[in-house]
Scaffold this motif. Structure first.
Motif, short mmCIF file in Angstrom:
data_model
loop_
_atom_site.label_atom_id
_atom_site.label_comp_id
_atom_site.label_asym_id
_atom_site.label_seq_id
_atom_site.Cartn_x
_atom_site.Cartn_y
_atom_site.Cartn_z
N GLU A 34 0.84 -1.21 0.00
CA GLU A 34 0.00 0.00 0.00
C GLU A 34 0.87 1.26 0.00
O GLU A 34 0.58 2.23 -0.71
N ARG A 73 2.34 1.68 -3.43
CA ARG A 73 1.30 2.14 -4.35
C ARG A 73 1.06 3.65 -4.18
O ARG A 73 1.02 4.40 -5.15
N LYS A 74 0.95 4.09 -2.93
CA LYS A 74 0.71 5.52 -2.66
C LYS A 74 1.89 6.36 -3.13
O LYS A 74 1.70 7.44 -3.71
N ASN A 77 4.09 5.63 -5.48
CA ASN A 77 4.10 5.65 -6.94
C ASN A 77 3.04 6.60 -7.49
O ASN A 77 3.26 7.29 -8.48
N GLU A 78 1.89 6.63 -6.83
CA GLU A 78 0.83 7.56 -7.23
C GLU A 78 1.30 9.01 -7.05
O GLU A 78 1.10 9.85 -7.93
#
Length: 85
Positions: free
Chosen positions: A43, A46-47, A49-50
């Protein structure tokens, strides 16, 4: 004497069984914590990379704006010359 040996063996067996159970619970708890850590890591990645994607997009927009402003500034200087102090 035979009763003593049987009782002693039974106690040792029960103790070993409890120790195995405790070790198994520790293994299961550690595995659970590791899975939770993996989920948290995924998670977080993912955050991040966002956020990186958003910053790259913002960077591209700023570069386009800078390029446009530089062209505007160059056109101004071509028409009116430089600023003299």
């Amino acid at each position: 004497m035979q009763r003593y040996v049987i009782d002693t063996m039974r106690k040792q067996s029960e103790q070993a069984s409890h120790e195995r159970d405790r070790a198994q619970r520790q293994i299961e708890q550690t595995a659970k914590e590791y899975r939770e850590f993996q989920d948290l890591h995924a998670e977080t990645v993912r955050k991040l990379n966002e956020q990186i994607g958003l910053k790259e997009e913002e960077n591209q927009q700023l570069r386009a704006t800078n390029s446009m402003l530089k062209a505007e500034n160059d056109a101004y200087h071509a028409k009116y010359g430089g600023i003299e102090v």
